[in-house]
Design a protein around this motif. Structure first.
Motif, PDB file in Angstrom:
ATOM      1  N   SER A 119       0.780  -1.416  -0.278  1.00 51.31           N
ATOM      2  CA  SER A 119       0.074   0.039   0.070  1.00 51.31           C
ATOM      3  C   SER A 119       1.061   1.354  -0.187  1.00 51.31           C
ATOM      4  N   TYR A 120       0.024   2.048   0.137  1.00 52.66           N
ATOM      5  CA  TYR A 120       0.705   3.238  -0.067  1.00 52.66           C
ATOM      6  C   TYR A 120       0.604   4.136   0.712  1.00 52.66           C
ATOM      7  N   THR A 121       0.710   5.844   1.694  1.00 55.11           N
ATOM      8  CA  THR A 121       0.460   6.762   1.792  1.00 55.11           C
ATOM      9  C   THR A 121       0.810   7.830   1.786  1.00 55.11           C
ATOM     10  N   ALA A 122       0.140   9.017   1.347  1.00 60.49           N
ATOM     11  CA  ALA A 122      -0.182  10.206   0.897  1.00 60.49           C
ATOM     12  C   ALA A 122      -0.099  10.656   2.098  1.00 60.49           C
ATOM     13  N   ARG A 123       1.148  12.097   2.424  1.00 65.22           N
ATOM     14  CA  ARG A 123       1.195  13.047   3.285  1.00 65.22           C
ATOM     15  C   ARG A 123       1.234  14.448   3.131  1.00 65.22           C
ATOM     16  N   TRP A 124       0.120  14.560   3.710  1.00 62.98           N
ATOM     17  CA  TRP A 124       0.875  15.766   4.259  1.00 62.98           C
ATOM     18  C   TRP A 124       0.796  16.854   5.603  1.00 62.98           C
ATOM     19  N   THR A 125       0.428  18.068   5.440  1.00 61.32           N
ATOM     20  CA  THR A 125       0.260  18.592   6.941  1.00 61.32           C
ATOM     21  C   THR A 125      -0.821  20.440   6.119  1.00 61.32           C
ATOM     22  N   VAL A 126      -1.563  20.111   7.709  1.00 59.77           N
ATOM     23  CA  VAL A 126      -2.214  21.573   7.387  1.00 59.77           C
ATOM     24  C   VAL A 126      -2.328  22.469   9.039  1.00 59.77           C
ATOM     25  N   ALA A 127      -2.209  23.540   9.027  1.00 63.11           N
ATOM     26  CA  ALA A 127      -2.087  24.028  10.085  1.00 63.11           C
ATOM     27  C   ALA A 127      -0.318  23.745  10.551  1.00 63.11           C
ATOM     28  N   GLY A 128       0.155  22.332  10.586  1.00 62.69           N
ATOM     29  CA  GLY A 128       1.786  22.187  11.219  1.00 62.69           C
ATOM     30  C   GLY A 128       1.307  21.007  11.569  1.00 62.69           C
ATOM     31  N   ALA A 129      -0.266  20.242  11.161  1.00 58.89           N
ATOM     32  CA  ALA A 129      -0.630  18.876  12.242  1.00 58.89           C
ATOM     33  C   ALA A 129      -0.443  18.340  10.931  1.00 58.89           C
ATOM     34  N   PRO A 130       0.217  16.619  10.903  1.00 61.83           N
ATOM     35  CA  PRO A 130       0.702  15.719   9.836  1.00 61.83           C
ATOM     36  C   PRO A 130      -0.691  14.875  10.105  1.00 61.83           C
ATOM     37  N   LYS A 131      -1.103  14.672   8.662  1.00 63.44           N
ATOM     38  CA  LYS A 131      -2.147  14.189   7.901  1.00 63.44           C
ATOM     39  C   LYS A 131      -1.484  13.073   7.434  1.00 63.44           C
ATOM     40  N   SER A 132      -3.167  12.327   7.217  1.00 61.76           N
ATOM     41  CA  SER A 132      -1.760  10.814   5.864  1.00 61.76           C
ATOM     42  C   SER A 132      -3.892   9.904   5.284  1.00 61.76           C
ATOM     43  N   LYS A 133      -3.386   9.337   4.335  1.00 64.45           N
ATOM     44  CA  LYS A 133      -4.351   8.539   4.230  1.00 64.45           C
ATOM     45  C   LYS A 133      -3.914   8.034   3.464  1.00 64.45           C
ATOM     46  N   THR A 134      -3.908   5.940   3.858  1.00 65.79           N
ATOM     47  CA  THR A 134      -3.290   4.961   3.405  1.00 65.79           C
ATOM     48  C   THR A 134      -4.226   4.162   2.284  1.00 65.79           C
ATOM     49  N   LEU A 135      -3.608   4.833   0.455  1.00 72.17           N
ATOM     50  CA  LEU A 135      -4.795   3.744  -0.332  1.00 72.17           C
ATOM     51  C   LEU A 135      -3.735   2.495  -0.538  1.00 72.17           C
ATOM     52  N   ARG A 136      -4.824   1.575  -1.419  1.00 67.53           N
ATOM     53  CA  ARG A 136      -3.799  -0.337  -1.691  1.00 67.53           C
ATOM     54  C   ARG A 136      -2.793  -0.036  -3.281  1.00 67.53           C
ATOM     55  N   THR A 137      -2.791   1.158  -4.460  1.00 61.94           N
ATOM     56  CA  THR A 137      -1.938   1.478  -4.977  1.00 61.94           C
ATOM     57  C   THR A 137      -1.927   2.836  -4.825  1.00 61.94           C
ATOM     58  N   LYS A 138      -0.394   2.591  -5.839  1.00 65.44           N
ATOM     59  CA  LYS A 138       0.734   4.030  -6.293  1.00 65.44           C
ATOM     60  C   LYS A 138      -0.293   4.857  -6.970  1.00 65.44           C
ATOM     61  N   GLN A 139      -1.162   3.798  -7.918  1.00 66.47           N
ATOM     62  CA  GLN A 139      -1.973   5.428  -8.836  1.00 66.47           C
ATOM     63  C   GLN A 139      -2.631   5.869  -7.900  1.00 66.47           C
ATOM     64  N   GLN A 140      -3.748   5.600  -7.047  1.00 62.37           N
ATOM     65  CA  GLN A 140      -4.586   5.579  -5.740  1.00 62.37           C
ATOM     66  C   GLN A 140      -4.568   7.211  -5.379  1.00 62.37           C
ATOM     67  N   ALA A 141      -3.082   6.572  -4.487  1.00 60.45           N
ATOM     68  CA  ALA A 141      -2.844   7.066  -3.681  1.00 60.45           C
ATOM     69  C   ALA A 141      -2.208   8.566  -4.747  1.00 60.45           C
ATOM     70  N   GLN A 142      -1.492   8.371  -5.869  1.00 53.39           N
ATOM     71  CA  GLN A 142      -1.017   9.707  -6.262  1.00 53.39           C
ATOM     72  C   GLN A 142      -2.397  10.595  -6.659  1.00 53.39           C
ATOM     73  N   ASN A 143      -3.060   9.795  -7.234  1.00 55.25           N
ATOM     74  CA  ASN A 143      -4.681  10.825  -7.752  1.00 55.25           C
ATOM     75  C   ASN A 143      -5.153  11.302  -6.721  1.00 55.25           C
ATOM     76  N   TYR A 144      -5.052  10.676  -5.379  1.00 52.51           N
ATOM     77  CA  TYR A 144      -5.644  11.527  -4.285  1.00 52.51           C
ATOM     78  C   TYR A 144      -5.159  12.583  -3.651  1.00 52.51           C
ATOM     79  N   LEU A 145      -3.317  12.189  -3.805  1.00 47.54           N
ATOM     80  CA  LEU A 145      -3.001  13.528  -3.392  1.00 47.54           C
ATOM     81  C   LEU A 145      -2.596  14.757  -4.436  1.00 47.54           C
ATOM     82  N   ALA A 146      -2.889  14.441  -5.680  1.00 46.64           N
ATOM     83  CA  ALA A 146      -3.506  14.862  -6.843  1.00 46.64           C
ATOM     84  C   ALA A 146      -3.992  16.155  -6.518  1.00 46.64           C
ATOM     85  N   GLU A 147      -5.346  15.718  -5.876  1.00 51.43           N
ATOM     86  CA  GLU A 147      -6.747  16.070  -5.716  1.00 51.43           C
ATOM     87  C   GLU A 147      -6.750  17.329  -4.534  1.00 51.43           C
ATOM     88  N   LEU A 148      -6.048  16.639  -3.845  1.00 51.63           N
ATOM     89  CA  LEU A 148      -5.227  17.541  -2.813  1.00 51.63           C
ATOM     90  C   LEU A 148      -4.798  19.181  -3.130  1.00 51.63           C
TER      91      LEU A 148
END
Length: 467
Positions: free
Chosen positions: A30-59
């Motif tokens: 699986s792959y985890t998309a990672r980002w921070t909002v106001a310094g607070a770490p956030k993440s979401k794990t998806l099963r495939t690399k493509q899904q994670a890339q797409n998710y991060l691209a939307e953000l």
């Protein structure tokens, strides 16, 4: 209190590896998309690399468009009501639909082949969720429940229900196969046995054919954009080299075949005697075992003198009861490579006519006219007549011959028959007609058994060399 922020930063995807297991390399599951909002770490794990890339691209796009992000959830305000989830069926769901949709139109052995390939693929294409059942437990649920029509499914125990629920949650989306790594994982899964050893090339080829057909249907149904097997490059993606041609070492000559048929009745009290005519049909008429199993008195013309005739109508292949339509070990079906109700005529020599007349006189027929059955009227299982055949080889052959591949299986009698006809000069079209195959297959499968052609070609080369 402030609940939104424009202070958003993004990080690279993080691949997640499978749990360590003795003797097995860890793989990305699986792959985890990672980002921070106001310094607070956030993440979401998806099963495939493509899904994670797409998710991060939307953000990223939301941030670029100037959207405010919710600090608690880490999502743009436009995403709060409905967070996007992977679209499309899972590997498990699509595989189940594949098997069940084909069930009414396929033979038991085809169903079994389909299921065997999927028993390898489905447990390999799962996310690394906690409390994973063993592969044997997963295959048991697939074999006895998931990959069967609803009316044929076994009732699950409590433990098996838990296993199925885990598999339903963990099964990767079918779209994951569009990734190189996931597609290679599927190929690796069909390349080994359930025990983890390298599978035979012919076995790999059969399983790959099933996987390829499933993926082609997914493309046709617009579940995939293209067949990932066609896009793979490198050694791991190559088709295995399979054995097609018959090994001449397996083929008996007429003298050896006669010795074998004379030895068959000496095996057991009556089993060998009852099977002699069945083996004779494989040698003198090139019948497949499943064709001999359904041979009936009505199919025979047995004159007192001269050649007779077999008109084949049906075959009775053997398979596990789980996959047959009747629920028995043998299903009556139309002939191989023939349309429903199409027959095949095979002239048979006087020696086989005499053997069949003697068999019917001694053992009669079953109520439905079948010639070959046990003393209880049941069709012979492959293991039963193979055991008799192995004992026959020990009686008829020398020790060296018995250790060799010579007539190692009853099916090799059919190979011997076809090879004999071809070497005798019978036109290939006539041989193909009698054997129930094609001329192209004859030349491809029996090319190494045509000794007469080799001698002729060698003579031509000698003359060209002036020898």
């Amino acid at each position: 209190m402030k609940t939104t922020s424009y202070d958003v930063k993004f990080w690279e995807l993080r691949p997640n590896l499978s749990s360590p297991k003795p003797g097995k390399p860890r793989r990305v599951v699986s792959y985890t998309a990672r980002w921070t909002v106001a310094g607070a770490p956030k993440s979401k794990t998806l099963r495939t690399k493509q899904q994670a890339q797409n998710y991060l691209a939307e953000l990223r796009q939301a941030a670029k468009d100037g959207e405010a992000f919710d600090i608690a959830s880490g999502l743009p305000l436009s995403h709060l009501e409905s967070e996007p989830e992977p679209v499309g069926p899972s590997v498990l769901e699509f595989a189940q639909d594949y098997v069940i949709s084909r069930w009414p139109h396929t033979a038991a052995r085809t169903r079994e082949t389909d299921a065997y390939a999927l028993l390898c693929v489905i447990p390999a294409l799962v996310a690394d969720l906690p409390d994973r059942p063993t592969d044997d437990e997963l295959r048991e649920v697939l074999r006895n429940h998931v990959l069967l029509p609803e009316g044929r499914r076994a009732e699950l125990t409590r433990e098996q229900t838990v296993t199925l629920r885990w598999l339903e949650k963990a099964s990767l989306p079918l779209s994951a196969l569009e990734e190189d790594g996931i597609a290679r994982t599927a190929l690796a899964a069909i390349s080994v046995t359930f025990a983890g050893k390298a599978a035979a090339p012919n076995t790999i080829a059969r399983k790959r054919e099933v996987l390829n057909h499933l993926l082609e249907l997914a493309v046709h149904g617009e579940k995939l954009t293209s067949n990932p097997l066609k896009n793979l490059k490198g050694i791991t993606s190559r088709r295995p080299k399979t054995v097609v041609a018959v090994d001449p070492r397996m083929v008996v000559n007429p003298r050896q075949a006669k010795a074998l048929l004379e030895a068959v009745p000496k095996v057991g009290r009556t089993r060998g005697q009852r099977l002699k005519a069945m083996f004779a049909c494989m040698y003198y008429a090139a019948l497949r075992p499943e064709e001999a199993a359904d041979l009936r008195a009505d199919n025979l013309t047995l004159p007192e003198k001269g050649w007779g005739l077999i008109i084949l109508e049906r075959a009775r292949p053997q398979a596990n009861k789980r996959w047959t339509t009747s629920g028995e070990t043998h299903d009556a079906r139309h002939l191989k490579h023939r349309a429903e109700k199409e027959t095949r005529e095979i002239p048979i020599p006087p020696v086989l006519v005499a053997i069949l007349r003697d068999h019917i006189k001694t053992y009669g027929t079953a109520e439905d006219g079948r010639l070959f059955r046990t003393s209880r009227g049941k069709p012979y299982s492959a293991s039963a007549y193979t055991t008799v055949w192995q004992e026959t080889r020990m009686l008829a052959f020398t020790r060296a011959q018995a250790r060799s591949p010579l007539a190692g299986r009853p099916y090799d009698l059919r190979h011997a028959a076809v090879s004999l006809w071809l070497n005798a000069g019978v036109p290939a079209a006539e041989v193909a007609k009698r054997a129930g195959t094609s001329v192209e297959v004859l030349h491809r499968v029996y090319e190494k058994c045509l000794d007469g052609q080799r001698r002729t070609v060698n003579g031509k080369i000698n003359r060209a060399l002036g020898a």
